[in-house]
Design a protein around this motif. Structure first.
Motif, short mmCIF file in Angstrom:
data_model
loop_
_atom_site.label_atom_id
_atom_site.label_comp_id
_atom_site.label_asym_id
_atom_site.label_seq_id
_atom_site.Cartn_x
_atom_site.Cartn_y
_atom_site.Cartn_z
N ALA A 12 -6.85 9.33 2.71
CA ALA A 12 -5.44 8.94 2.83
C ALA A 12 -4.94 9.07 4.26
O ALA A 12 -4.08 8.30 4.70
CB ALA A 12 -4.59 9.80 1.89
N THR A 13 -5.46 10.03 5.02
CA THR A 13 -5.06 10.15 6.43
C THR A 13 -5.57 8.98 7.25
O THR A 13 -4.87 8.48 8.15
CB THR A 13 -5.58 11.48 7.00
N LEU A 36 0.17 9.21 -5.93
CA LEU A 36 0.51 10.63 -5.80
C LEU A 36 1.15 11.17 -7.07
O LEU A 36 0.76 12.22 -7.59
CB LEU A 36 1.45 10.82 -4.61
N TRP A 63 -5.97 6.02 6.08
CA TRP A 63 -5.04 4.94 5.70
C TRP A 63 -3.72 5.07 6.45
O TRP A 63 -3.16 4.08 6.92
CB TRP A 63 -4.83 4.96 4.19
N GLY A 102 0.60 3.99 -2.85
CA GLY A 102 0.32 5.37 -2.48
C GLY A 102 1.27 6.34 -3.16
O GLY A 102 0.85 7.40 -3.65
N SER A 111 0.83 -1.21 0.00
CA SER A 111 0.00 0.00 0.00
C SER A 111 0.86 1.26 0.00
O SER A 111 0.48 2.27 -0.61
CB SER A 111 -0.94 -0.01 1.20
N LEU A 144 -1.19 14.73 -1.56
CA LEU A 144 -2.38 14.76 -2.41
C LEU A 144 -3.09 16.11 -2.35
O LEU A 144 -3.78 16.50 -3.30
CB LEU A 144 -3.35 13.65 -1.99
N ALA A 193 3.47 7.28 4.71
CA ALA A 193 2.04 7.22 4.46
C ALA A 193 1.39 8.59 4.61
O ALA A 193 0.61 9.03 3.75
CB ALA A 193 1.39 6.21 5.42
N ALA A 199 -0.40 11.28 1.92
CA ALA A 199 -1.72 11.87 2.17
C ALA A 199 -1.69 13.38 2.04
O ALA A 199 -2.57 14.00 1.41
CB ALA A 199 -2.22 11.46 3.55
N ALA A 232 -9.84 13.20 -0.74
CA ALA A 232 -8.55 12.54 -0.95
C ALA A 232 -7.68 12.57 0.30
O ALA A 232 -7.15 11.54 0.74
CB ALA A 232 -7.83 13.20 -2.13
#
Length: 356
Positions: free
Chosen positions: A190-191, A109, A193, A105, A101, A174, A167, A171, A186
């Motif tokens: 993503a946060t 991006l 995640w 990610g 992941s 993005l 990670a 986030a 978005a």
């Protein structure tokens, strides 16, 4: 028209309509109360606040004996937490999925920015991620900490967590490349995640709660600094009032609940877990409580940093469409320009104006 701007002899004494011209807009952008100045001020304060909190976390959880004991208890307590043990035992592929992941990610991006042809902002977002990782590596290598022997055989401190840094960096990156109306969706998703990635590193025993908290603060400081730089360069514009807030509610509401519940529960449990005895043996229930307290605090801080970034970017469009400036007044009319035509530059073709 300023006192040193005068029309030529024979020109109209009536000053031109200068409202909305590009040079007046440029001057207004440098004013103390301009939109760019306000965005620059609040993002710079966000950067300084994140650095201050990072210093407090480092001093409290790494340098003090009580903080180190709490971190060790949270790491050891994962073995006493039946939920974490069962999850890792029944799903051994979670570690590989977490790594995959992170790679996806980064690809997402870069692909989002390149597809939208926002090459400069894509490079800036990637640079922000690399900078956050570099700061994380420097802190891991050179930040003073007790010797590994002082941790009674546990994993040496990985302050901050590189996985959480990557990670959360993706986030926040993005926010620079996605469309304005989709920013909350978005960044919020993503946060969430990134919070899951941090929770996995704690459950797997790869990091202490303070490492995840520090990683979130490092990323927030770096990207607030980048946003302050963009505001200084005049790359921010007022966004539409009906912006990303309403479409992002399905994501930002769970993010806000996670931040409130995580910080509330973590701080409530922290008082009990800090009272651990200085030496072993420890009660397994106390260790389990310390692990859950660390999980709650780490998830709450990661979610809160995402909300802080979205709050700093509220109604702020990064590198949006330029504001259309129109000229009017007697000089434009004298040049025979139609009323609905766009004029590029401050002067008409007959140059019936001079600045001395």
């Amino acid at each position: 028209m300023a006192s040193y701007d005068r029309p030529r002899a024979g020109g109209s004494p009536r000053p031109p309509a200068t409202k909305g011209t590009w040079w007046y807009a440029a001057v207004a952008g440098e004013a103390a109360g301009s939109f760019s100045a306000r965005v620059r001020t609040r993002t710079r304060r966000g950067c300084l606040g994140a650095v201050l909190l990072l210093t407090v976390v480092y001093a409290g959880l790494v340098l003090t004996a009580t903080g180190r004991r709490w971190g060790d208890a949270a790491m050891t307590g994962r073995r006493a937490d039946a939920v974490a043990v069962t999850l890792l035992r029944e799903h051994p592929s979670l570690t590989g999925l977490t790594t995959l992941s992170l790679v996806l990610g980064c690809v997402l991006l870069l692909a989002t920015g390149l597809i939208r042809r926002r090459y400069a902002l894509t490079g800036l977002a990637a640079g922000g991620v690399v900078t956050a990782l570099a700061v994380t590596g420097l802190l891991q290598r050179y930040a003073p900490r007790p010797r590994a022997a002082d941790t009674a055989g546990l994993l040496s401190s990985g302050f901050p967590s590189a996985q959480t840094t990557l990670a959360l960096g993706v986030a926040f990156g993005l926010a620079l490349v996605v469309p304005y109306r989709l920013r909350s969706v978005a960044v919020g998703a993503a946060t969430l995640w990134a919070a899951a990635v941090g929770a996995h590193t704690l459950a797997a025993g790869q990091h202490r709660p303070g490492d995840v908290i520090a990683a979130a603060l490092v990323v927030l400081a770096v990207f607030c600094g980048l946003l302050a730089l963009l505001a200084r360069k005049g790359k921010v514009r007022p966004g539409a009032r009906r912006g990303p807030a309403a479409p992002g509610l399905p994501v930002t509401v769970p993010l806000a609940l996670l931040a409130a519940a995580g910080l509330g529960a973590g701080l409530w449990l922290l008082g009990d877990t800090l009272a651990l005895p200085a030496t072993a043996p420890y009660d397994p229930a106390e260790l389990r409580l310390a692990h859950r307290c660390g999980q709650a605090l780490a998830a709450g801080v990661v979610a809160a940093t995402g909300l802080v970034l979205l709050g700093l970017l509220r109604r702020v469009d990064i590198e949006g469409a330029p504001t259309p400036y129109r000229l009017g007044g007697p000089f434009v009319e004298a040049a025979g320009v139609p009323a609905d035509a766009e004029v590029v530059g401050p002067f008409t073709e007959d140059l019936d104006h001079e600045i001395s």
